[in-house]
Design a protein around this motif. Structure first.
Motif, PDB file in Angstrom:
ATOM      1  N   ALA A  91      -0.831  -0.703   4.160  1.00  0.00           N
ATOM      2  CA  ALA A  91       0.488  -0.126   3.911  1.00  0.00           C
ATOM      3  C   ALA A  91       1.157  -0.753   2.695  1.00  0.00           C
ATOM      4  CB  ALA A  91       1.384  -0.290   5.142  1.00  0.00           C
ATOM      5  N   ASP A  92       0.700  -1.933   2.287  1.00  0.00           N
ATOM      6  CA  ASP A  92       1.179  -2.569   1.059  1.00  0.00           C
ATOM      7  C   ASP A  92       0.174  -2.388  -0.078  1.00  0.00           C
ATOM      8  OD1 ASP A  92       3.438  -3.491   2.378  1.00  0.00           O
ATOM      9  OD2 ASP A  92       2.581  -5.455   2.821  1.00  0.00           O
ATOM     10  N   ALA A  93      -1.108  -2.537   0.231  1.00  0.00           N
ATOM     11  CA  ALA A  93      -2.138  -2.529  -0.811  1.00  0.00           C
ATOM     12  C   ALA A  93      -2.317  -1.159  -1.458  1.00  0.00           C
ATOM     13  CB  ALA A  93      -3.464  -3.014  -0.231  1.00  0.00           C
ATOM     14  N   ILE A  94      -2.272  -0.083  -0.668  1.00  0.00           N
ATOM     15  CA  ILE A  94      -2.481   1.253  -1.226  1.00  0.00           C
ATOM     16  C   ILE A  94      -1.343   1.652  -2.161  1.00  0.00           C
ATOM     17  CG2 ILE A  94      -2.689   3.709  -0.656  1.00  0.00           C
ATOM     18  CD1 ILE A  94      -4.296   2.873   1.811  1.00  0.00           C
ATOM     19  N   PRO A  95      -0.058   1.469  -1.767  1.00  0.00           N
ATOM     20  CA  PRO A  95       1.016   1.748  -2.733  1.00  0.00           C
ATOM     21  C   PRO A  95       0.934   0.858  -3.970  1.00  0.00           C
ATOM     22  CG  PRO A  95       1.897   1.650  -0.504  1.00  0.00           C
ATOM     23  CD  PRO A  95       0.478   1.167  -0.430  1.00  0.00           C
ATOM     24  N   SER A  96       0.461  -0.379  -3.813  1.00  0.00           N
ATOM     25  CA  SER A  96       0.335  -1.277  -4.966  1.00  0.00           C
ATOM     26  C   SER A  96      -0.703  -0.759  -5.945  1.00  0.00           C
ATOM     27  CB  SER A  96      -0.039  -2.685  -4.488  1.00  0.00           C
ATOM     28  OG  SER A  96       0.962  -3.226  -3.651  1.00  0.00           O
ATOM     29  N   LEU A  97      -1.844  -0.292  -5.417  1.00  0.00           N
ATOM     30  CA  LEU A  97      -2.865   0.289  -6.287  1.00  0.00           C
ATOM     31  C   LEU A  97      -2.329   1.533  -6.979  1.00  0.00           C
ATOM     32  CD1 LEU A  97      -5.733   0.445  -7.395  1.00  0.00           C
ATOM     33  CD2 LEU A  97      -6.390   1.688  -5.310  1.00  0.00           C
ATOM     34  N   GLY A  98      -1.593   2.358  -6.236  1.00  0.00           N
ATOM     35  CA  GLY A  98      -1.005   3.559  -6.826  1.00  0.00           C
ATOM     36  C   GLY A  98      -0.060   3.221  -7.971  1.00  0.00           C
ATOM     37  N   LYS A  99       0.779   2.199  -7.772  1.00  0.00           N
ATOM     38  CA  LYS A  99       1.726   1.802  -8.817  1.00  0.00           C
ATOM     39  C   LYS A  99       0.987   1.283 -10.045  1.00  0.00           C
ATOM     40  CE  LYS A  99       5.579  -1.368  -9.707  1.00  0.00           C
ATOM     41  NZ  LYS A  99       6.428  -2.456  -9.135  1.00  0.00           N
ATOM     42  N   MET A 139      -2.140   1.967 -11.032  1.00  0.00           N
ATOM     43  CA  MET A 139      -2.835   3.058 -11.710  1.00  0.00           C
ATOM     44  C   MET A 139      -1.868   3.976 -12.434  1.00  0.00           C
ATOM     45  SD  MET A 139      -6.076   3.087 -11.838  1.00  0.00           S
ATOM     46  CE  MET A 139      -6.285   4.820 -12.269  1.00  0.00           C
ATOM     47  N   CYS A 140      -0.703   4.187 -11.863  1.00  0.00           N
ATOM     48  CA  CYS A 140       0.292   5.038 -12.518  1.00  0.00           C
ATOM     49  C   CYS A 140       0.700   4.438 -13.856  1.00  0.00           C
ATOM     50  CB  CYS A 140       1.510   5.198 -11.606  1.00  0.00           C
ATOM     51  SG  CYS A 140       2.733   6.387 -12.199  1.00  0.00           S
ATOM     52  N   GLY A 141       0.913   3.115 -13.885  1.00  0.00           N
ATOM     53  CA  GLY A 141       1.268   2.451 -15.131  1.00  0.00           C
ATOM     54  C   GLY A 141       0.150   2.514 -16.158  1.00  0.00           C
ATOM     55  N   LEU A 142      -1.096   2.340 -15.695  1.00  0.00           N
ATOM     56  CA  LEU A 142      -2.227   2.410 -16.618  1.00  0.00           C
ATOM     57  C   LEU A 142      -2.409   3.818 -17.189  1.00  0.00           C
ATOM     58  CD1 LEU A 142      -4.760   0.207 -14.644  1.00  0.00           C
ATOM     59  CD2 LEU A 142      -3.884  -0.268 -16.943  1.00  0.00           C
ATOM     60  N   LEU A 143      -2.166   4.838 -16.379  1.00  0.00           N
ATOM     61  CA  LEU A 143      -2.276   6.215 -16.857  1.00  0.00           C
ATOM     62  C   LEU A 143      -1.206   6.505 -17.912  1.00  0.00           C
ATOM     63  CD1 LEU A 143      -3.100   7.975 -13.481  1.00  0.00           C
ATOM     64  CD2 LEU A 143      -4.487   8.134 -15.553  1.00  0.00           C
ATOM     65  N   ARG A 144       0.000   5.973 -17.727  1.00  0.00           N
ATOM     66  CA  ARG A 144       1.048   6.149 -18.740  1.00  0.00           C
ATOM     67  C   ARG A 144       0.628   5.494 -20.055  1.00  0.00           C
ATOM     68  NH1 ARG A 144       4.811   4.583 -14.466  1.00  0.00           N
ATOM     69  NH2 ARG A 144       5.827   6.428 -13.603  1.00  0.00           N
ATOM     70  N   THR A 145       0.081   4.285 -19.942  1.00  0.00           N
ATOM     71  CA  THR A 145      -0.369   3.584 -21.141  1.00  0.00           C
ATOM     72  C   THR A 145      -1.506   4.342 -21.818  1.00  0.00           C
ATOM     73  OG1 THR A 145       0.241   1.449 -20.169  1.00  0.00           O
ATOM     74  CG2 THR A 145      -1.307   1.411 -22.020  1.00  0.00           C
ATOM     75  N   ALA A 146      -2.444   4.844 -21.024  1.00  0.00           N
ATOM     76  CA  ALA A 146      -3.591   5.569 -21.578  1.00  0.00           C
ATOM     77  C   ALA A 146      -3.144   6.813 -22.336  1.00  0.00           C
ATOM     78  CB  ALA A 146      -4.553   5.947 -20.460  1.00  0.00           C
ATOM     79  N   LYS A 147      -2.144   7.504 -21.819  1.00  0.00           N
ATOM     80  CA  LYS A 147      -1.676   8.720 -22.481  1.00  0.00           C
ATOM     81  C   LYS A 147      -1.022   8.420 -23.828  1.00  0.00           C
ATOM     82  CE  LYS A 147      -1.115  12.264 -18.959  1.00  0.00           C
ATOM     83  NZ  LYS A 147      -1.685  13.321 -19.803  1.00  0.00           N
ATOM     84  N   LYS A 148      -0.595   7.181 -24.024  1.00  0.00           N
ATOM     85  CA  LYS A 148       0.020   6.794 -25.291  1.00  0.00           C
ATOM     86  C   LYS A 148      -1.028   6.414 -26.333  1.00  0.00           C
ATOM     87  CE  LYS A 148       4.212   5.031 -23.045  1.00  0.00           C
ATOM     88  NZ  LYS A 148       5.015   3.806 -22.763  1.00  0.00           N
ATOM     89  N   ASN A 149      -2.304   6.465 -25.953  1.00  0.00           N
ATOM     90  CA  ASN A 149      -3.385   6.097 -26.868  1.00  0.00           C
ATOM     91  C   ASN A 149      -4.423   7.210 -26.946  1.00  0.00           C
ATOM     92  OD1 ASN A 149      -3.011   2.999 -27.573  1.00  0.00           O
ATOM     93  ND2 ASN A 149      -2.464   3.264 -25.411  1.00  0.00           N
ATOM     94  N   PRO A 150      -4.024   8.372 -27.481  1.00  0.00           N
ATOM     95  CA  PRO A 150      -4.952   9.509 -27.528  1.00  0.00           C
ATOM     96  C   PRO A 150      -6.156   9.289 -28.444  1.00  0.00           C
ATOM     97  CG  PRO A 150      -2.980   9.984 -28.802  1.00  0.00           C
ATOM     98  CD  PRO A 150      -2.711   8.703 -28.063  1.00  0.00           C
ATOM     99  N   GLY A 151      -6.068   8.301 -29.334  1.00  0.00           N
ATOM    100  CA  GLY A 151      -7.183   8.052 -30.236  1.00  0.00           C
ATOM    101  C   GLY A 151      -8.284   7.208 -29.641  1.00  0.00           C
TER     102      GLY A 151
END
Length: 398
Positions: free
Chosen positions: A183-191, A193-205
């Motif tokens: 109940a703590d670990a799954i939301p933590s992984l989600g948070k 990954m969400c941050g990493l996906l935002r960062t990845a979208k800022k690096n299209p090259g």
């Protein structure tokens, strides 16, 4: 006698997920899907946590199937699994725990037959969201060049203690951040990954899709992604990261099933027939003074099927209910099927919508053959809710 009311099957599929545009559009999934329950998919007790964690990520960057595939790859949904440090005890072998069973390892390794050179990137000459095939492990065993740097990880999401200090969240608001509590670990992984996906979208090259970049960043750290200008290649010291990314991308679409109507694995009515005694009809025939479910008027021997994905928690004699089956669904609700002439399901069995669980009959306290059907908030008598709005919410009744 109560006049039967008609319950018709809805013609429109009711989608609970729409992943076609999520995670950068690189993980195709059918519109109108639900997480696949059971041994080959997601344990029912974690399905809602996974969906909620994905939904908390803005702009549909993260999807439940991707998060589920990560958890399966990391721990096989085992909240107590622990990795072994490279300099750990001799009986640990100095390797990370492989959560897969022997059968899973054999089946998955046998499917990996094509090999790419280290000059080919993750996405070159491959359809969007599909990584080139590569022989070897699925990323649980690190190469010699990086194993010594890999910290001990724990829990269903395999966080290291250092990462947990900065990234762990109190997902269930109980005042504690427990690395071993899903109940703590799954939301933590989600948070994370969400941050990493935002960062990845800022690096299209960078080399790789946003999801590939985010998965690589999760596995080996974003600094390494920056170093490579994208996701690591198939060979070399970081080949394990390549394998991890490939495994998650490959298995994510397998974490879902379609929903609605009579689509296999989705949601469906328990039997084909008209409804008789309605919910909460008053009368002396029932111990509470009211009817706790809805009856379907069908003859003995009519096939009874689970209404949707879930796990069987009760199967057998149930007092006045006669032979019964109770199924726990991924949203935390339960469905009950009573007065069966014969039970086919067994406790612990994973079912989908349409899975045969028994045959209707007249066992228990009845005046004639029919299927007594309930929707509950818990597994036991007394937690019933009105079935019709629930079935309507699944697109099964008008």
């Amino acid at each position: 006698m109560v006049t039967p009311i008609s319950i018709g099957v809805g013609a429109v599929l009711l989608g609970s997920l729409d992943d076609s545009e999520a995670a950068g559009g690189d993980v195709p999934a059918p519109t109108g899907t639900a997480l696949k329950a059971g041994d080959v998919g997601v344990p029912v007790i974690y399905a809602k946590l996974i969906r909620d964690a994905a939904a908390d990520c803005d702009d549909k960057l993260l999807t439940a199937p991707v998060l589920a595939a990560q958890l399966k790859q990391a721990s096989n949904f085992n909240p107590r699994v622990r990795s072994v440090a490279a300099d750990g005890p001799a009986d640990g072998g100095g390797s990370l725990t492989d959560p897969r069973t022997e059968e899973q390892r054999a089946a998955e390794n046998n499917t990996e037959t094509d090999k790419k050179t280290d000059e080919e990137s993750l996405s070159e000459e491959s359809p969007p969201g599909e990584l080139p095939a590569e022989e070897g492990s699925l990323g649980n065993e690190l190469s010699d060049g990086s194993r010594s740097d890999r910290p001990v990880t724990r829990g269903i999401a395999q966080f290291s203690d250092a990462d947990w200090e900065t990234e762990g969240v109190d997902g269930n608001n109980d005042g504690a951040r427990d690395i071993l509590d899903p109940a703590d670990a799954i939301p933590s992984l989600g948070k994370k990954m969400c941050g990493l996906l935002r960062t990845a979208k800022k690096n299209p090259g960078y080399r790789g899709t946003p999801l590939e970049l985010a998965l690589a960043g999760h596995h080996v750290g974003w600094k390494t992604v920056e170093k490579y200008g994208g996701a690591p290649r198939a060979s070399g010291a970081d080949g394990a990261t390549y394998e991890y990314v490939k495994a998650v991308v490959k298995s994510a679409p397998q974490m879902v099933v379609p929903v609605g109507g009579k689509v296999a694995g989705g949601w469906t009515l328990p039997v084909e027939g008209v409804a008789g005694t309605p919910y909460h009809q008053r009368g002396s025939s029932w111990s509470t003074g009211v009817h706790t479910g809805v009856d379907f008027v069908v003859p003995t021997g009519t096939p009874v099927q689970a209404i949707g994905p879930g796990e069987v928690v009760t199967a057998g004699a149930g007092g006045d209910y006669g032979n019964q089956v109770v199924v726990r669904h991924e949203d935390g609700t339960y469905s009950q099927y009573a007065h069966l002439s014969e039970v086919k399901a067994v406790v612990g069995q994973s079912v989908r919508g349409g899975t045969l669980i028994g045959w209707s009959g007249a066992t228990g306290k009845v005046t004639g053959p029919h299927l007594h059907f309930e929707v509950r908030t818990g597994p036991a008598f007394g937690s019933d809710i009105s079935p019709v709005p629930y079935l309507r919410g699944k697109g099964l009744v008008s």
